[in-house]
Design a protein around this motif. Structure first.
Motif, mmCIF file in Angstrom:
data_model
loop_
_atom_site.group_PDB
_atom_site.id
_atom_site.type_symbol
_atom_site.label_atom_id
_atom_site.label_comp_id
_atom_site.label_asym_id
_atom_site.label_seq_id
_atom_site.Cartn_x
_atom_site.Cartn_y
_atom_site.Cartn_z
ATOM 1 N N ILE A 29 0.878 -1.168 0.000
ATOM 2 C CA ILE A 29 0.000 0.000 0.000
ATOM 3 C C ILE A 29 0.917 1.220 0.000
ATOM 4 N N GLY A 30 0.374 2.392 -0.337
ATOM 5 C CA GLY A 30 1.135 3.615 -0.210
ATOM 6 C C GLY A 30 1.100 4.105 1.219
ATOM 7 N N LEU A 31 2.027 5.000 1.577
ATOM 8 C CA LEU A 31 2.004 5.564 2.924
ATOM 9 C C LEU A 31 0.671 6.249 3.183
ATOM 10 N N HIS A 32 0.098 6.869 2.148
ATOM 11 C CA HIS A 32 -1.217 7.505 2.291
ATOM 12 C C HIS A 32 -2.294 6.463 2.599
ATOM 13 N N GLY A 33 -1.986 5.183 2.277
ATOM 14 C CA GLY A 33 -2.921 4.117 2.588
ATOM 15 C C GLY A 33 -3.129 3.943 4.089
ATOM 16 N N LEU A 34 -2.113 4.311 4.899
ATOM 17 C CA LEU A 34 -2.303 4.277 6.357
ATOM 18 C C LEU A 34 -3.381 5.272 6.775
ATOM 19 N N ARG A 35 -3.408 6.441 6.112
ATOM 20 C CA ARG A 35 -4.446 7.444 6.387
ATOM 21 C C ARG A 35 -5.814 6.904 5.981
ATOM 22 N N HIS A 36 -5.892 6.296 4.788
ATOM 23 C CA HIS A 36 -7.155 5.692 4.359
ATOM 24 C C HIS A 36 -7.605 4.621 5.350
ATOM 25 N N GLY A 37 -6.636 3.841 5.830
ATOM 26 C CA GLY A 37 -6.970 2.778 6.770
ATOM 27 C C GLY A 37 -7.510 3.331 8.074
ATOM 28 N N ALA A 38 -6.921 4.434 8.559
ATOM 29 C CA ALA A 38 -7.402 5.047 9.797
ATOM 30 C C ALA A 38 -8.843 5.522 9.635
ATOM 31 N N ALA A 39 -9.158 6.097 8.468
ATOM 32 C CA ALA A 39 -10.527 6.554 8.213
ATOM 33 C C ALA A 39 -11.496 5.382 8.171
ATOM 34 N N SER A 40 -11.119 4.334 7.451
ATOM 35 C CA SER A 40 -11.987 3.166 7.340
ATOM 36 C C SER A 40 -12.187 2.488 8.690
ATOM 37 N N LEU A 41 -11.119 2.440 9.497
ATOM 38 C CA LEU A 41 -11.234 1.863 10.840
ATOM 39 C C LEU A 41 -12.249 2.628 11.694
ATOM 40 N N SER A 42 -12.174 3.958 11.641
ATOM 41 C CA SER A 42 -13.088 4.769 12.444
ATOM 42 C C SER A 42 -14.534 4.556 12.018
ATOM 43 N N LEU A 43 -14.777 4.545 10.706
ATOM 44 C CA LEU A 43 -16.140 4.360 10.221
ATOM 45 C C LEU A 43 -16.641 2.960 10.551
ATOM 46 N N ALA A 44 -15.765 1.959 10.397
ATOM 47 C CA ALA A 44 -16.164 0.588 10.711
ATOM 48 C C ALA A 44 -16.447 0.412 12.197
ATOM 49 N N ALA A 45 -15.793 1.229 13.034
ATOM 50 C CA ALA A 45 -16.018 1.154 14.481
ATOM 51 C C ALA A 45 -17.281 1.903 14.895
ATOM 52 N N GLY A 46 -17.950 2.524 13.935
ATOM 53 C CA GLY A 46 -19.203 3.208 14.247
ATOM 54 C C GLY A 46 -19.056 4.663 14.633
ATOM 55 N N VAL A 47 -17.882 5.252 14.401
ATOM 56 C CA VAL A 47 -17.690 6.668 14.702
ATOM 57 C C VAL A 47 -18.515 7.495 13.724
ATOM 58 N N ASP A 48 -19.186 8.521 14.216
ATOM 59 C CA ASP A 48 -20.020 9.366 13.369
ATOM 60 C C ASP A 48 -19.185 9.967 12.242
ATOM 61 N N VAL A 49 -19.759 9.980 11.038
ATOM 62 C CA VAL A 49 -19.017 10.437 9.864
ATOM 63 C C VAL A 49 -18.600 11.899 10.005
ATOM 64 N N LYS A 50 -19.363 12.713 10.741
ATOM 65 C CA LYS A 50 -18.978 14.105 10.937
ATOM 66 C C LYS A 50 -17.683 14.214 11.726
ATOM 67 N N VAL A 51 -17.533 13.342 12.715
ATOM 68 C CA VAL A 51 -16.310 13.343 13.526
ATOM 69 C C VAL A 51 -15.124 12.889 12.676
ATOM 70 N N VAL A 52 -15.326 11.815 11.895
ATOM 71 C CA VAL A 52 -14.255 11.300 11.041
ATOM 72 C C VAL A 52 -13.839 12.350 10.027
ATOM 73 N N SER A 53 -14.818 13.005 9.399
ATOM 74 C CA SER A 53 -14.536 14.021 8.388
ATOM 75 C C SER A 53 -13.743 15.181 8.974
ATOM 76 N N ALA A 54 -14.121 15.611 10.184
ATOM 77 C CA ALA A 54 -13.430 16.735 10.826
ATOM 78 C C ALA A 54 -11.991 16.373 11.179
ATOM 79 N N GLU A 55 -11.773 15.165 11.677
ATOM 80 C CA GLU A 55 -10.419 14.777 12.075
ATOM 81 C C GLU A 55 -9.515 14.537 10.866
ATOM 82 N N LEU A 56 -10.105 14.125 9.741
ATOM 83 C CA LEU A 56 -9.305 13.949 8.534
ATOM 84 C C LEU A 56 -9.009 15.278 7.844
ATOM 85 N N GLY A 57 -9.798 16.301 8.154
ATOM 86 C CA GLY A 57 -9.596 17.593 7.508
ATOM 87 C C GLY A 57 -10.304 17.709 6.181
#
Length: 491
Positions: free
Chosen positions: A422-450
């Motif tokens: 994967i690319g290094l940016h893939g770690l960022r994608h993975g963090a986003a997918s992990l948060s959404l899969a864990a049930g974190v509200d999409v607004k929170v995920v979107s804000a933390e990703l910028g």
């Protein structure tokens, strides 16, 4: 120039012997010869300059409530035409706009809009610039442009636009000229493909290091030209009315969404070497394998932070200690390190959404505390050789990390861990997918990703991890009360 004397008239819809009476209807006037206030409607007509082909035409509008409204309408048309002064070209363009508005039953352009759109009342440049001259002028005027964006624009201009259309005078640029830019790009791509597939070693060597121009890059090249031409259209001293770049058709460029490295995909990759998508993401188990291997590297804390909280590479490399508030378990993202060629500069994130505060989990905060202790030990050991950059992640002498060096380190650790690529940016994608899969509200995920919008977050991260998808499938199936060993009867 046309005689722009106008006139007003009154007419109605009455008919006699199936013929319209128009202005001849006797009911339009009262017995004393004055106009009837209750019958008919007013209109005006003004002679317009001839069309570019030499045809006569008029500005004519009917259905107005009063003669005063008709007089004002005719005067407005004459005022618009007067803006052209002795410039026949401007007069024709203004007349075209008046005629188009009347045909569409739309409001006529205001005087200010006409000055802006047609250069009326403003002296047009004696020498109309070529495309290359205008692009240079346009780029030089963008003083507040981010360095990375400026470099991108300059690459589009220098490598693709100027070689094909740079010599063309700006007002003579047509859609076909712009299309030729993208035809040349496709020809270059075809040449690279043919050479790569050739059995001749010299032909393969001739394109070594040359990259294909992707569809996404072609869209960005067109966007650069379109932006420059829009600026030219808004300039009253340039006789530009049509944005040729807006009418060039390019292949669609759907957003590439992250794809998870499932066991079947890994097996297929091991057998064929083919990567299913340009953007791949590890499963949580694969991310854990990577982090366990990364613990043996002194910069483990950086990779842990990216994998858990989704920082961009430049944000992690350029993170200063004053914005890392471990007591509050929070990070304020205000800067990033941007790589331009090999040079690295520090800048603010591209958007306001990129300037954000990230909340740390207890485990990540502890990892960063341990790293801070380690870095302090390195500072004492370096003594006078320590470079006080104030950055969280540095080399052992305190000097700043180069983003490309960090990418190379990431790939080396991943390869040593035996993981699919994967690319290094893939770690960022993975963090986003992990948060959404864990049930974190999409607004929170979107804000933390910028991200600027939650729609972008949802649209990009549609992929879910296999176990999450299987759990959803089982939960859905459990809603249908099928009997064991049989099929539900239709009722």
């Amino acid at each position: 120039m046309a005689n722009t004397e106008g006139s007003t008239f009154k007419r109605c819809g009455c008919r006699s012997a199936d013929k319209p009476l128009g202005a001849a209807c006797p009911r339009l006037k009262r017995r004393n010869g004055t106009w009837s206030p209750t019958h008919g409607a007013w209109g005006y007509q003004v002679e317009l300059p001839r069309t570019a082909e030499g045809r006569r035409r008029q500005a004519r509008r009917t259905g107005l409530a009063s003669q005063q409204e008709a007089l004002e309408g005719a005067d407005h048309v004459k005022d618009l035409l007067a803006l052209a002064e002795d410039d026949e070209g401007s007069a024709v363009r203004i007349a075209d706009a008046v005629q188009a508005a009347l045909k569409a039953r739309a409001p006529l352009p205001s005087l200010e809009e006409a000055r802006r759109r047609f250069g009326a009342g403003v002296q047009t440049r004696e020498v109309i610039p070529t495309v290359v001259a205008w692009l240079e002028e346009w780029l030089a005027a963008k003083a507040d442009l981010a360095a990375g964006t400026r470099r991108s624009y300059l690459g589009h201009i220098t490598n693709h636009l100027v070689p094909v259309i740079g010599h063309i005078r700006l007002d003579r640029l047509r859609v076909g000229h712009v299309q030729a830019v993208f035809d040349a790009i496709e020809e270059r791509n075809d040449h690279i493909r043919r050479c790569r597939d050739s059995d001749d070693p010299e032909m393969r060597a001739s394109v070594r290091g040359m990259r294909l121009i992707s569809v996404a890059t072609r869209h960005r090249i067109r966007a650069t030209l379109r932006s420059a031409l829009n600026e030219a259209i808004s300039r009253p001293d340039l006789p530009i009315q049509v944005n040729a770049a807006s009418h060039v058709k390019l292949p669609s460029c759907p957003r590439v969404r992250p794809v998870v490295w499932t066991p079947d995909r890994v097996q297929q990759y091991r057998a064929t070497g083919e990567v299913p998508s340009a953007v791949m993401v590890w499963t949580p188990e694969q991310t854990a394998v990577f982090l366990r291997r990364a613990r043996r590297d002194r910069l483990y804390a950086m990779f842990h932070l990216i994998a858990m909280k989704g920082l961009r590479r430049g944000e992690a490399v350029g993170l200063p200690w004053p914005q890392t508030r471990l007591g509050d378990r929070a990070i304020d993202v205000r800067f990033q390190s941007v790589q331009l060629g090999w040079e690295v500069i520090t800048s603010a994130p591209k958007s306001l959404a990129g300037q954000r505060t990230i909340t740390l989990d207890a485990g990540t905060a502890q990892v960063l505390r341990t790293w801070r202790t380690k870095q302090n030990e390195e500072r004492l050991a370096a003594g006078q050789d320590w470079q006080d950059t104030g950055l969280v992640f540095t080399h052992a002498d305190g000097s700043a990390l180069h983003p490309a060096w960090v990418t190379d380190l990431f790939h080396r650790i991943a390869a040593e861990a035996g993981l699919p690529p994967i690319g290094l940016h893939g770690l960022r994608h993975g963090a986003a997918s992990l948060s959404l899969a864990a049930g974190v509200d999409v607004k929170v995920v979107s804000a933390e990703l910028g991200h600027a919008t939650t729609h972008f977050t949802q649209d990009t991260y549609q992929s879910v991890f296999p176990e999450v998808a299987r759990a959803a499938a089982e939960a859905t199936a459990a809603l249908v009360p099928l009997k064991a060993g049989g099929r539900r009867r239709a009722g």
